[in-house]
Write a protein that holds these residues in place. Structure first.
Motif, short mmCIF file in Angstrom:
data_model
loop_
_atom_site.label_atom_id
_atom_site.label_comp_id
_atom_site.label_asym_id
_atom_site.label_seq_id
_atom_site.Cartn_x
_atom_site.Cartn_y
_atom_site.Cartn_z
N PHE A 7 0.81 -1.22 0.00
CA PHE A 7 0.00 0.00 0.00
C PHE A 7 0.84 1.27 0.00
N HIS A 8 2.15 1.12 -0.13
CA HIS A 8 3.05 2.27 -0.03
C HIS A 8 2.93 3.17 -1.25
N GLU A 9 2.78 4.48 -1.02
CA GLU A 9 2.74 5.46 -2.10
C GLU A 9 3.83 6.49 -1.86
N ASP A 10 4.80 6.57 -2.77
CA ASP A 10 5.90 7.52 -2.58
C ASP A 10 6.11 8.44 -3.78
N TRP A 102 -11.15 -1.94 5.21
CA TRP A 102 -11.48 -0.58 4.80
C TRP A 102 -10.44 -0.14 3.78
N ASN A 103 -10.88 0.40 2.66
CA ASN A 103 -9.99 0.97 1.66
C ASN A 103 -9.95 2.48 1.81
N TYR A 104 -8.77 3.07 1.61
CA TYR A 104 -8.65 4.52 1.78
C TYR A 104 -7.34 5.03 1.21
N VAL A 105 -7.29 6.35 1.05
CA VAL A 105 -6.07 7.06 0.69
C VAL A 105 -5.75 8.03 1.82
N ALA A 106 -4.49 8.05 2.27
CA ALA A 106 -4.08 8.95 3.35
C ALA A 106 -2.68 9.47 3.08
N VAL A 107 -2.47 10.74 3.39
CA VAL A 107 -1.14 11.35 3.29
C VAL A 107 -0.87 12.11 4.59
N HIS A 108 0.30 11.88 5.18
CA HIS A 108 0.72 12.60 6.37
C HIS A 108 1.93 13.46 5.99
N ALA A 109 1.82 14.76 6.22
CA ALA A 109 2.91 15.69 5.94
C ALA A 109 3.48 16.18 7.26
N ARG A 167 9.05 15.77 5.30
CA ARG A 167 8.85 14.37 4.89
C ARG A 167 7.36 14.12 4.67
N LEU A 168 7.09 13.17 3.80
CA LEU A 168 5.73 12.79 3.46
C LEU A 168 5.56 11.29 3.58
N GLU A 169 4.43 10.85 4.13
CA GLU A 169 4.07 9.44 4.17
C GLU A 169 2.76 9.28 3.42
N GLY A 170 2.74 8.34 2.49
CA GLY A 170 1.52 8.12 1.71
C GLY A 170 1.08 6.67 1.75
N LYS A 171 -0.22 6.48 1.83
CA LYS A 171 -0.79 5.13 1.84
C LYS A 171 -2.01 5.10 0.92
N ARG A 172 -1.99 4.19 -0.03
CA ARG A 172 -3.12 3.97 -0.93
C ARG A 172 -3.54 2.52 -0.78
N LYS A 173 -4.51 2.29 0.08
CA LYS A 173 -4.97 0.92 0.37
C LYS A 173 -6.22 0.65 -0.47
N PRO A 197 -18.53 8.94 -2.37
CA PRO A 197 -17.14 8.58 -2.02
C PRO A 197 -16.82 7.11 -2.26
N GLU A 198 -17.80 6.24 -2.05
CA GLU A 198 -17.55 4.82 -2.28
C GLU A 198 -17.42 4.53 -3.78
N ARG A 199 -18.17 5.23 -4.60
CA ARG A 199 -18.00 5.08 -6.05
C ARG A 199 -16.63 5.60 -6.49
N ASP A 200 -16.15 6.64 -5.79
CA ASP A 200 -14.81 7.16 -6.09
C ASP A 200 -13.75 6.12 -5.78
N VAL A 201 -13.92 5.40 -4.67
CA VAL A 201 -12.97 4.34 -4.31
C VAL A 201 -12.97 3.25 -5.37
N ALA A 202 -14.14 2.91 -5.88
CA ALA A 202 -14.25 1.86 -6.89
C ALA A 202 -13.34 2.17 -8.10
N LYS A 203 -13.24 3.44 -8.45
CA LYS A 203 -12.43 3.83 -9.62
C LYS A 203 -10.93 3.71 -9.35
N LEU A 204 -10.54 3.66 -8.07
CA LEU A 204 -9.12 3.62 -7.72
C LEU A 204 -8.59 2.20 -7.55
N ILE A 205 -9.47 1.22 -7.54
CA ILE A 205 -9.04 -0.16 -7.33
C ILE A 205 -8.42 -0.71 -8.61
#
Length: 207
Positions: A7-10, A102-109, A167-173, A197-205
């Motif tokens: 799930f790592h996004e860099d 749970w599927n999600y996108v998160a970024v920590h700056a 630094r940035l941490e990204g997660k795309r699960k 939002p759930e339809r938006d997640v469907a497009k990212l899978i």
């Protein structure tokens, strides 16, 4: 943030895009009085520093800006998210060894944070933030539409913030750890949701 390799996004471009799409973030600082958090729209200046710089403003009455931070500040950006039912996995019919997730996108700056009270700098930040969010509208509102004296009075009620990102941490699960068949099942299940939002997640899978 715990980020398994799947799930790592860099990719910096992808991280910045997720931060812009989130629109509202949570600014967190550690202080001698404990953790303090404020929901804020933040403006990303992508070319300032190796990871970009964040700008925004707080209400002057908000104590967060008066409490000296201990170490770095953190801005949390959440993208689309959705509950994933095991019933969408074809593998459920094979062995029943499935559980919800749970599927999600998160970024920590992360970075050092500074606050400022200069009226001209505040006006610039407020104007840029306003233009960013008004731009899609058919008839965008502009800060200049309001009387100058009124805007100057409003600026006295806020303080600006600047946070160079160190630094940035990204997660795309997005079910990357499941089989292609299971991913297709999740995408189909979410695509039929009544929640946007759930339809938006469907497009990212990835399918």
């Amino acid at each position: 943030m715990y980020v398994p390799p799947a799930f790592h996004e860099d990719d910096l471009t992808a991280l910045h895009a997720a931060m812009r799409d989130a629109r509202l973030s949570n600014l967190v600082t550690a202080t001698a009085e404990g953790l303090v958090a404020t929901p804020l729209p933040l403006l990303l200046a992508p070319d300032e520093g190796p990871f970009g710089t964040l700008y925004g403003h707080l209400a002057r009455a908000n104590p967060q800006w008066t409490l000296p931070p201990t170490g770095e500040a953190m801005a949390l950006f959440m993208g689309p998210d959705a509950y994933v039912s095991p019933s969408w996995y074809p593998s459920k019919l094979e062995h029943q060894k499935v559980v919800p997730t749970w599927n999600y996108v998160a970024v920590h700056a992360y970075g050092p944070i500074g606050f400022f009270e200069d009226a001209d700098r505040l006006l610039e930040v407020v104007t840029r933030l306003t233009n960013l969010h008004e731009q899609p509208r058919a008839k965008p509102w502009s800060v200049a539409d309001a009387p100058e004296a009124f805007i100057r009075a409003q600026l006295r009620g806020i303080v600006g913030l600047r946070m160079p990102i160190t630094r940035l941490e990204g997660k795309r699960k997005m079910s990357q750890n499941r089989s292609e068949a299971d991913r297709r099942g999740v995408a189909a299940g979410l695509a039929g949701s009544e929640r946007a939002p759930e339809r938006d997640v469907a497009k990212l899978i990835p399918v």
